[in-house]
Design an enzyme around this catalytic site. Structure first.
Site, PDB file in Angstrom:
ATOM      1  N   ASP A  46       0.854  -1.193   0.000  1.00 13.72           N
ATOM      2  CA  ASP A  46       0.000   0.000   0.000  1.00 13.72           C
ATOM      3  C   ASP A  46       0.884   1.236   0.000  1.00 13.72           C
ATOM      4  OD1 ASP A  46      -2.293  -1.457   0.157  1.00 13.72           O
ATOM      5  OD2 ASP A  46      -2.435  -1.378   2.343  1.00 13.72           O
ATOM      6  N   LYS A  68      -3.505   3.664  -2.926  1.00 13.54           N
ATOM      7  CA  LYS A  68      -3.992   4.873  -3.572  1.00 13.54           C
ATOM      8  C   LYS A  68      -2.824   5.823  -3.761  1.00 13.54           C
ATOM      9  CE  LYS A  68      -7.676   5.705  -1.150  1.00 13.54           C
ATOM     10  NZ  LYS A  68      -8.692   6.262  -0.331  1.00 13.54           N
ATOM     11  N   MET A 183      -7.700   8.227  10.425  1.00 12.50           N
ATOM     12  CA  MET A 183      -8.510   8.540   9.235  1.00 12.50           C
ATOM     13  C   MET A 183      -9.590   9.572   9.514  1.00 12.50           C
ATOM     14  SD  MET A 183      -8.955   4.717   7.666  1.00 12.50           S
ATOM     15  CE  MET A 183      -9.401   3.910   9.192  1.00 12.50           C
TER      16      MET A 183
HETATM   17  N1  SAH Z   1      -2.742  -0.057   9.861  1.00  9.14           N
HETATM   18  C1  SAH Z   1      -2.433   1.351  10.024  1.00  9.14           C
HETATM   19  C2  SAH Z   1      -3.658   2.215   9.858  1.00  9.14           C
HETATM   20  C3  SAH Z   1      -4.186   2.215   8.459  1.00  9.14           C
HETATM   21  S1  SAH Z   1      -5.528   3.304   8.247  1.00  9.14           S
HETATM   22  C4  SAH Z   1      -1.748   1.549  11.369  1.00  9.14           C
HETATM   23  O1  SAH Z   1      -1.757   0.638  12.198  1.00  9.14           O
HETATM   24  O2  SAH Z   1      -1.181   2.614  11.570  1.00  9.14           O
HETATM   25  C5  SAH Z   1      -4.723   4.726   7.600  1.00  9.14           C
HETATM   26  C6  SAH Z   1      -4.676   5.825   8.642  1.00  9.14           C
HETATM   27  O3  SAH Z   1      -3.632   5.572   9.555  1.00  9.14           O
HETATM   28  C7  SAH Z   1      -4.376   7.206   8.118  1.00  9.14           C
HETATM   29  O4  SAH Z   1      -5.540   7.832   7.613  1.00  9.14           O
HETATM   30  C8  SAH Z   1      -3.891   7.892   9.355  1.00  9.14           C
HETATM   31  O5  SAH Z   1      -4.968   8.226  10.199  1.00  9.14           O
HETATM   32  C9  SAH Z   1      -3.120   6.792  10.029  1.00  9.14           C
HETATM   33  N2  SAH Z   1      -1.685   6.836   9.730  1.00  9.14           N
HETATM   34  C10 SAH Z   1      -0.947   5.897   9.127  1.00  9.14           C
HETATM   35  N3  SAH Z   1       0.350   6.276   9.073  1.00  9.14           N
HETATM   36  C11 SAH Z   1       0.411   7.477   9.660  1.00  9.14           C
HETATM   37  C12 SAH Z   1       1.456   8.387   9.940  1.00  9.14           C
HETATM   38  N4  SAH Z   1       2.711   8.135   9.585  1.00  9.14           N
HETATM   39  N5  SAH Z   1       1.158   9.532  10.566  1.00  9.14           N
HETATM   40  C13 SAH Z   1      -0.094   9.814  10.952  1.00  9.14           C
HETATM   41  N6  SAH Z   1      -1.112   8.998  10.715  1.00  9.14           N
HETATM   42  C14 SAH Z   1      -0.874   7.844  10.083  1.00  9.14           C
END
Ligand code: SAH
Length: 513
Positions: A46, A68, A183
């Site tokens: 991803d 995306k 998100m």
């Molecule tokens: N599996 C991921 C979450 C996926 S959903 C996890 O455990 O982190 C995607 C969301 O994760 C984004 O919209 C944001 O809210 C958050 N996210 C992922 N990476 C991020 C980062 N480096 N900084 C801030 N938010 C992040």
């Protein structure tokens, strides 16, 4: 493990690893994640906060992007499911790489269920979720004995004003302790309002951390009452993690990452993929965001035969002269491919240019007899003036495209110099991490150049030079190459090696702010 099915010999059958890539900083992945990436035949990934992880893939591994990206839609989930099953059934080692932890709002559970249903082997490799690691990098502990003993994690993806929202905001508002949501930037105003409607105090502290754990991290802070306005004013966007509660106040004391000297600076590293790591690490340790955009690659010399022959005869020389770490590595790899005994090198003395080259020689457990004070070819010739080299034989291990200074200078001193072409530098054409696009979209504060060939090959890419961006040069030869392209470097390292360059960059930004 449910997914193993009847697989007996794991080396013969395919397996799918559902791997957490962590929140961004490539240091924040597990050892197991790295092993899986290194072993993978195919990596299905991803949009990752830091695609540098992909550089651990073995040569020839297939990289398939299904997330995306600016103008593209993501691959639909059922196609992703079909793809990972198909690749695993074909007997390949598949890595399904996801940001953060695969099981935290990552649909890892759904993909695992598909693999289980197909009866193929799989393994889940948890990662550090942005939900916890993100706040930590903003100096916010999600739990703290002084503030809370409960943590609620929810998605901000759903519209709280819709009837069918599966999230009970009133219940979340009533729950004691810290709340974290992912998100949720797009719906921040509605979420904050729904929590206040549900009974949360409007003055409850909240922080949002964008691109957490990367050099692009940014944090905003406010209360449930004013955070939406603050976000709007700051043009604050996703991806961000939001954290609500008294723990936000801890940031005042323990905001460690954002106070690093290069925090907020974006720096480009143009050296080879294989060598980028040391420079990138040093820069990100200082808090910089790093884009690895390798412009060059090291290849064997055109004439491998004569290289091998010269290495075989190295013991016949009075001096071995190395002008780069690459030359050292290529030389000794070839040497030990022929000889099993280090003593076969005989007794030539060893001269090098630069501490980096000296260090490489010492890695092979050979001592260095001569390191000139100035880390350039001229310095080496100068240093040899203090030795008596007339009629001594020298083997100069060099790149195909080296300058003539060493040969001419040493020959002028009366030495008999043979040139051993150990490698050549060619343009890096692959860009599996999408670095060029990132550079184009996001720009940078500084592009680093560690040799004149990185300069030549960088400009050959024809990328637009971002406004206000500076060029950092490792030394005078590299600076001259930059000027040839009309770029005056904003800094040149006093000591012409990687630590010297890092020091100069630190000084540059310290003077800047
Ligand atoms: N599996 C991921 C979450 C996926 S959903 C996890 O455990 O982190 C995607 C969301 O994760 C984004 O919209 C944001 O809210 C958050 N996210 C992922 N990476 C991020 C980062 N480096 N900084 C801030 N938010 C992040």
């Amino acid at each position: 493990m449910a997914g193993q099915g009847n697989a007996m010999d794991m080396s013969e059958t395919g397996i799918c690893y559902l791997v957490g890539a962590g929140p961004g900083d490539p240091g924040l992945v597990t050892l197991r994640a790295r092993e899986c990436v290194e072993a993978a035949d195919v990596i299905i990934y991803d949009a990752l906060s830091s695609p540098e992880i992909l550089r651990w893939a073995k040569p020839g591994a297939e990289l398939v992007f299904v997330g995306k990206r600016a103008r593209n839609h993501a691959m639909p989930q059922d196609e992703i499911n079909a793809l990972i099953v198909r690749e695993t059934e074909a007997g390949r080692k598949v890595v399904r790489l996801k940001g953060g932890d695969p099981m935290v709002f990552g649909r890892g559970g759904e993909e695992a269920a598909e693999l289980a249903a197909a009866g193929v082997a799989f393994e889940i490799v948890p990662g550090i979720s942005s939900a916890i690691g993100g706040p930590a990098y903003a100096g916010i502990p999600v739990t703290h004995r002084d503030h809370c003993s409960q943590l609620t994690l929810f998605t901000g993806h759903e519209d709280p004003t819709k009837e069918e929202s599966s999230i009970d905001y009133a219940q979340i508002a009533r729950a004691p302790g810290t709340k974290v949501f992912l998100m949720g930037v797009a719906r921040l105003r509605e979420i904050a309002a729904a929590l206040v409607d549900g009974g949360a105090a409007p003055e409850t502290p909240i922080a949002l951390v964008r691109w957490a754990t990367t050099g692009r991290q940014r944090t905003i802070q406010g209360t449930l009452d004013d955070i939406a306005d603050i976000a709007e004013q700051a043009d604050f966007r996703s991806p961000a993690v939001a954290v609500i509660g008294g723990v936000v106040g801890e940031r005042e004391r323990i905001n460690w990452f954002e106070s690093r000297p290069l925090f907020g600076r974006q720096v480009v590293v143009t050296r080879t993929r294989a060598q980028a790591g040391v420079l990138s690490r040093a820069l990100s340790d200082l808090g910089a965001g790093v884009i690895e955009l390798p412009t060059i690659r090291i290849e064997p010399p055109e004439d491998r035969q004569s290289f091998a022959e010269m290495v075989t005869h190295a013991h016949e020389y009075d001096w071995l002269v190395f002008s780069s770490p690459n030359g050292v590595e290529r030389f000794f790899d070839a040497f030990f491919a022929v000889y099993g005994d280090a003593r076969s090198l005989g007794n030539p003395r060893i001269a090098v240019i630069g501490e980096g080259t000296a260090k490489k020689v010492r890695e092979y457990r050979f001592e260095v007899d001569l390191v000139p004070e100035k880390f350039v070819a001229e310095g080496l010739v100068e240093a040899f003036k203090g030795e008596s080299v007339e009629n001594l034989t020298m083997l100069w291990v060099r790149a195909e495209e080296a300058r003539d200074v060493i040969f001419d200078g040493l020959a002028a001193l009366g030495a008999i110099v043979d040139e051993c072409i150990a490698y050549r530098t060619v343009a890096e054409t692959g860009d599996p991490t999408g670095a060029a696009e990132r550079f184009r979209d996001e720009g940078a504060d500084l592009v680093t150049f560690t040799s004149s060939s990185t300069v030549e090959h960088f400009f050959a890419l024809g990328l637009p030079w971002p406004e206000g961006c500076g060029a950092a040069s490792i030394g005078p030869i590299t600076s001259a190459a930059l000027r040839k392209h009309g770029v005056e470097p904003v800094l040149e390292a006093d000591q012409h090696d990687i630590p010297g360059l890092v020091e100069a960059i630190r000084g540059h930004f310290a003077g800047d702010s």
